[in-house]
Design a protein around this motif. Structure first.
Motif, mmCIF file in Angstrom:
data_model
loop_
_atom_site.group_PDB
_atom_site.id
_atom_site.type_symbol
_atom_site.label_atom_id
_atom_site.label_comp_id
_atom_site.label_asym_id
_atom_site.label_seq_id
_atom_site.Cartn_x
_atom_site.Cartn_y
_atom_site.Cartn_z
ATOM 1 N N LYS B 344 0.818 -1.209 0.000
ATOM 2 C CA LYS B 344 0.000 0.000 0.000
ATOM 3 C C LYS B 344 0.858 1.268 0.000
ATOM 4 O O LYS B 344 1.890 1.317 0.651
ATOM 5 C CB LYS B 344 -0.885 0.015 1.251
ATOM 6 N N HIS B 345 0.379 2.260 -0.711
ATOM 7 C CA HIS B 345 1.062 3.555 -0.749
ATOM 8 C C HIS B 345 0.044 4.656 -0.530
ATOM 9 O O HIS B 345 -1.064 4.589 -1.041
ATOM 10 C CB HIS B 345 1.750 3.774 -2.103
ATOM 11 N N ASP B 346 0.468 5.653 0.225
ATOM 12 C CA ASP B 346 -0.380 6.817 0.522
ATOM 13 C C ASP B 346 0.382 8.026 0.004
ATOM 14 O O ASP B 346 1.193 8.603 0.708
ATOM 15 C CB ASP B 346 -0.575 6.886 2.045
ATOM 16 N N GLY B 378 -8.668 7.267 -4.398
ATOM 17 C CA GLY B 378 -8.178 8.291 -3.476
ATOM 18 C C GLY B 378 -8.898 9.615 -3.601
ATOM 19 O O GLY B 378 -9.914 9.740 -4.291
ATOM 20 N N ASN B 384 -4.325 13.258 -3.612
ATOM 21 C CA ASN B 384 -3.918 12.147 -2.734
ATOM 22 C C ASN B 384 -4.462 10.815 -3.250
ATOM 23 O O ASN B 384 -5.657 10.594 -3.290
ATOM 24 C CB ASN B 384 -4.462 12.442 -1.337
ATOM 25 N N HIS B 386 -4.418 6.562 -2.982
ATOM 26 C CA HIS B 386 -4.002 5.316 -2.360
ATOM 27 C C HIS B 386 -3.701 4.372 -3.519
ATOM 28 O O HIS B 386 -4.602 3.871 -4.185
ATOM 29 C CB HIS B 386 -5.076 4.815 -1.405
ATOM 30 N N ASN B 388 -2.215 1.131 -4.526
ATOM 31 C CA ASN B 388 -1.833 -0.137 -3.918
ATOM 32 C C ASN B 388 -1.555 -1.183 -4.985
ATOM 33 O O ASN B 388 -2.124 -1.137 -6.075
ATOM 34 C CB ASN B 388 -2.930 -0.599 -2.957
ATOM 35 N N SER B 423 4.120 10.328 1.902
ATOM 36 C CA SER B 423 3.089 10.137 2.909
ATOM 37 C C SER B 423 2.164 11.336 2.903
ATOM 38 O O SER B 423 2.466 12.390 3.445
ATOM 39 C CB SER B 423 3.683 9.946 4.310
ATOM 40 N N GLU B 425 -1.169 11.508 3.999
ATOM 41 C CA GLU B 425 -2.039 11.768 5.149
ATOM 42 C C GLU B 425 -1.849 10.789 6.307
ATOM 43 O O GLU B 425 -2.465 10.954 7.342
ATOM 44 C CB GLU B 425 -3.511 11.791 4.720
ATOM 45 N N HIS B 426 -0.975 9.798 6.177
ATOM 46 C CA HIS B 426 -0.845 8.817 7.257
ATOM 47 C C HIS B 426 0.352 9.072 8.172
ATOM 48 O O HIS B 426 0.453 8.449 9.220
ATOM 49 C CB HIS B 426 -0.745 7.398 6.697
#
Lengths: 469, 469
Positions: B344-346, B378, B384, B386, B388, B423, B425-426
Motif C-alpha cells: 500500500k502507498h499513501d 483516493g 492524494n 491510495h 496499492n 506520505s 495523510e498517514h
C-alpha cells in the motif's frame, strides 16, 4: 565587506550612501537604522552566497521586501553592522499550474503582480491588503499578512503550500511543493512563515489559487450596536457559507470623520441610518451569477431587517458604487493620518467577545485618560480590530503620544484578559519585541528562543526582531 | 517506576501484563512492542507529572490515542523501556463558542464525539475519515490527519487554532487561542501538529467550526480516463466554488472488485457506463436549499456531459442512495482486505500530474513485476492517491509481499520524480522513518533533527518515529 559582496551580486547591486538610505528607514519614518551596505541579489544562489559571506564575517543580515511593514521588522538597528538584503530583484513569477491551482513566485514579487498573474490565468490569488501595490509577497510571508479576505481564504500562511528558503548557514532549502497533503515530517514551512526573517530568508513560494468569483455584491450595513453586528455576522456565515468574503466593521464616528474630511465621499444612506453608531461593509463572492448573488443578498439581509437586527442596508448597484463603499473603508487610515497621530493597536479577540472587549476597554480608557477619542474599525470576520486612540476635543497629538506606553499597556492588558492577541496581522518586528514578554508565557518565549537558537545559533538573521535571545 | 506512576495517576490507571497488551500492538498487527507500563492520566497536570517522572528516570514516553494509525507511530519499540501514555481519559469537550465558531476539546475525545458535539450546537466540525468512530482528535492532530473533506476545509492542521501541549520537560504550554489572526511569534502550533508525539504531547485543542450545510447532493460520475476526471475536477472547482466538498476517484476495476465481493452493492448505472474505466464520487454541500443544490448539480454535470468530458452521472435521489454511493467508496479497503494483502502507498502528487503519474508508474510496475494488479483510488481533489499493488491472476499474496521493498521503492521513486509526497495523510511513524532519507534532502533532515534536538534534547518523546536522531 563591500568587495566581497560585489563579487557575489555585482557592484551595481551593492548600495551605500544615499542610494542605501531608503532601505534604512521604515515607510512611516518611525525607525531609522544603519548598515554597511544594501545588497540586491538576483537569484537564490546569490542570496545564499551573501548569507554565507556574512556568516563568515559575523555580519547580521536584515531582509527587506517592499518596506511597507508597520512594526520596523525590516529596518536594521543603528549599530551599522548589518547588511540589508533586498529581495527586489527576486521578482519572477516562476510558474502557474491551473490544473493544480498553484502559482510559484519569487519573494520580491509585488503582491499586486501575483494577483494579476493569477487573474490572467483565470484564477484568484486572494491575499489583499492596503499596501498590495508596493508590498512584496516575501514580506507577506515573513509577517503572515492578513488583509480583507481572511474570513474566507485565511492568512498568508493558509495560502502557502511550499517555500524555498535560504537558511542561517546560507544553504538553500527547496521546499517548493505544490501539494495539498504532505505528512512527511515537521512543518518547517509554517515555522518560516511569520518568522520575520529571523529563522531563514524566504526566496520563493508555491501558493494556492482559487476560482475567480463569477459575481460580487457589496453592501453597507447600519447597526444599532456592535453586538448586533456580531450576531448578524454569525447569521451571515450561516446564510452565505463560503460566499461571504468580507466583513469589515467601522464605528459610526469613524465614518463620520472620513466624510467630514473627504467631502467627495458620503455614507450611503439618505435617512437617519447615516447616523448609526456602527456600520459594516459586507462582500459576497458568488460562484454562479449576479442575479443569484443579489437574490441571496436580499434574502439574508431582508430577514435581518425584519428581525430588527439590521437597521438598514445599502446594496451597491454598480461596480463604481461598490468601489465607493470600499473606498470609504480604505480611507479610514488616511483620515486618521490627516487628523494627526494616534496610538494604534492591531489586536484580535475571539469574535464572541469583541463587543464586550470594546465596551470594557473604552470605559477603562475614559476612566484613565478622559476625553480621548476611540477610532475602532477592522476585520470583524476574523476578530481583528484596529483599535486606535486619538486625541479628543481639546487634546493635542503630543498629549496622546506622551501617553503612548500607558495606553499600549492598558489596551494590551485588556486584550490579554480576553485571551486575545496583541498583534493580529502586523507581526512583532522591533515595535513589540519588548511588549511580548508581558503577554507570552515564560514557557512560550523559551520554546521560541530554543527554536531561534536551533536554526540561527549565531543570531545573525534579523537580530532584535520577534524575540530577544 | 510503577509505584511512582501510580502515585500520579492512581493504581487503577497504571496497566501492566494482559491489560497493557492492546496498547502494545497496532491495530493492523504489523507492529508489536513492549513497555514498562501503560498509564492513563486524567488531566493535563497528570500528563505533565508523568512526563516529568519519566524524564527523571530517563524513560521514553510513547503517546497513544485511538490506536488507529497506519504507520506504527503509537507503538513502542521492543526494548521494553518505554512508558505508553494513553489519552483515553482526556475526553472532555471543554467548551463550544458558536459566535466564535470554535470548540475546545481534549486530546482523547473520539473524533465522532467532536463532530457530534459540534452538530448539537448547530455547527459542522468537518474532519471526517474512515476511523472516526474510534480515532481520537489527539491522534488526528499528531498526524495531521486528512480524510474526505480536505478539498474544502483542509487537513487537521488548517482546522486548528490553538493547542495545549505538554513539553518534553513536562511543562504545560497553554496555547489554546481561539483566534483567526495571531502574529505574535513563531508558529509553535503547527510545529506540534503532525509531529506524531515526538516534540510534545498534545493534550487539548481549540478547533474551527463551520456552518452546517443546508443540503448535500452526491453523484457517481463515470469517466473515460483519469485525465478526463482531472479536467472535470478543475471545472467543478470553478462551477461549484466552495460548495464542492468531496471528489473521490476510483479505478473501474476497483469498483468492479467491490461489487463482485459484496453482492448487495452495485455500481449505480444500468447501462454500459457501469463498465467505465474510472469513476468519481462527487459531493456538493449547499448553503441554500436542496433545490438549489440540485439545480447547480444539473447545470455543471449537464454541461460536462454535453462536452463529452463526462460519460455519465448518477445523482443520488435520496439520503439512502447517497449513503450507498459512499458505502461503495468506503468498501474499497474492506474489499482489498478480503482479496488478500497488498503493498500500500499513501502518496500525493500535484493534481495536474496525477494522470501521468499513474500511467508512468503502472507501466514501470508492469515492466518490473509483470501481472501485478493496481488498486488505485483516493482523494483526487487533494492530489492524494491510495496506490496499492495487489497480486494479479495466478500470483499469490506471498509473492507480492516478498517484493514489498522493491515495489515501495519503485512507486516512491516515481512519486519523487513528480515532486510528490510519500506520505500524504498517514504520517511517517516507524513505517517510513527509514524511507524518508531517500526522499528528503540532507538539509531538510538536518533542520528536522535540529528542531527535535531543541525541543526534546534527551530524545525521550516517541523515539524512533518520524526522524532518526
Amino acid at each position: 565587506m563591500l568587495e566581497g559582496l560585489s563579487n557575489i551580486v555585482g557592484q551595481s547591486n551593492v548600495l551605500t550612501g544615499s542610494a542605501a538610505q531608503p532601505y534604512l528607514v521604515d515607510w512611516r519614518g518611525r525607525y531609522r537604522g544603519k548598515a554597511q551596505a544594501v545588497v540586491r541579489p538576483g537569484n537564490v544562489e546569490e542570496v545564499a552566497a551573501v548569507v554565507r559571506y556574512c556568516v563568515l564575517n559575523n555580519v547580521p543580515v536584515v531582509t527587506v521586501g517592499g518596506n511597507t511593514g508597520l512594526c520596523g521588522g525590516a529596518t536594521p538597528d543603528d549599530s551599522g553592522r548589518a547588511v540589508v538584503l533586498s529581495t527586489a530583484r527576486l521578482n519572477k513569477i516562476r510558474s502557474i499550474d491551473t490544473d493544480n491551482d498553484t502559482i510559484t513566485v519569487e519573494a520580491g514579487c509585488i503582491l499586486q503582480s501575483v494577483q494579476d498573474a493569477a487573474r490572467e490565468a483565470g484564477r484568484l490569488f486572494p491575499l489583499s491588503l492596503a499596501a498590495e501595490g508596493s508590498c512584496t509577497i516575501g514580506g507577506n510571508l515573513a509577517t503572515n499578512a492578513g488583509g480583507t479576505q481572511v474570513l474566507r481564504y485565511g492568512n498568508t500562511r493558509e495560502l502557502t503550500l511550499g517555500l524555498e528558503v535560504v537558511t542561517a548557514e546560507g544553504e538553500i532549502w527547496n521546499g517548493l511543493r505544490g501539494l495539498r497533503k504532505d505528512n512527511t515530517g515537521y512543518d518547517l514551512r509554517d515555522l518560516f512563515v511569520g518568522s520575520e526573517g529571523t529563522l531563514g530568508i524566504i526566496t520563493a513560494a508555491t501558493l494556492k489559487l482559487y476560482p475567480l468569483p463569477v459575481a460580487q455584491r457589496t453592501a453597507m450595513l447600519a447597526f444599532a450596536s456592535l453586538e448586533d453586528s456580531v450576531t448578524f455576522l454569525s447569521r451571515a456565515r450561516q446564510g452565505f457559507g463560503a460566499a461571504l468574503t468580507g466583513f469589515e466593521v467601522m464605528a459610526g464616528s469613524v465614518l463620520q470623520a472620513v466624510v467630514r474630511l473627504f467631502t467627495d465621499q458620503r455614507i450611503p444612506f439618505e435617512n437617519e441610518s447615516a447616523n448609526s453608531p456602527w456600520f459594516a461593509l459586507l462582500e459576497l463572492s458568488d460562484s454562479e451569477s449576479a442575479e443569484h448573488a443579489q437574490a441571496r443578498f436580499e434574502h439574508v439581509l431582508g430577514q435581518a431587517i425584519e428581525d430588527g437586527l439590521l437597521l438598514d442596508a445599502a446594496i451597491a448597484q454598480s461596480v463604481a458604487q461598490s468601489k465607493a463603499f470600499w473606498h470609504l473603508r480604505e480611507s479610514i487610515p488616511l483620515a486618521e493620518a490627516e487628523l494627526g497621530k494616534s496610538v494604534k493597536h492591531d489586536v484580535s479577540i475571539p469574535i464572541s467577545q469583541i463587543a464586550e472587549f470594546v465596551a470594557v476597554t473604552n470605559k477603562a480608557l475614559q476612566a484613565e485618560f478622559p476625553g480621548v477619542h476611540n477610532v475602532v474599525f477592522g476585520h470583524l470576520g476574523d476578530g481583528n480590530l484596529h483599535y486606535n486612540v486619538a486625541p479628543g476635543a481639546g487634546q493635542t497629538e503630543g498629549e496622546i503620544l506622551s501617553l503612548q506606553s500607558q495606553i499600549y499597556q492598558l489596551v494590551h492588558d485588556s486584550v490579554a484578559s480576553f485571551n486575545g492577541s496583541i498583534s493580529a496581522e502586523h507581526g512583532i518586528g522591533q515595535l513589540k519585541v519588548n511588549e511580548l514578554p508581558r503577554y507570552k508565557s515564560e514557557l512560550e518565549l523559551k520554546l521560541m528562543r530554543q527554536i531561534k537558537q536551533a536554526l540561527d545559533p549565531k543570531g545573525l538573521l534579523n537580530p532584535g526582531k520577534v524575540v530577544n535571545v
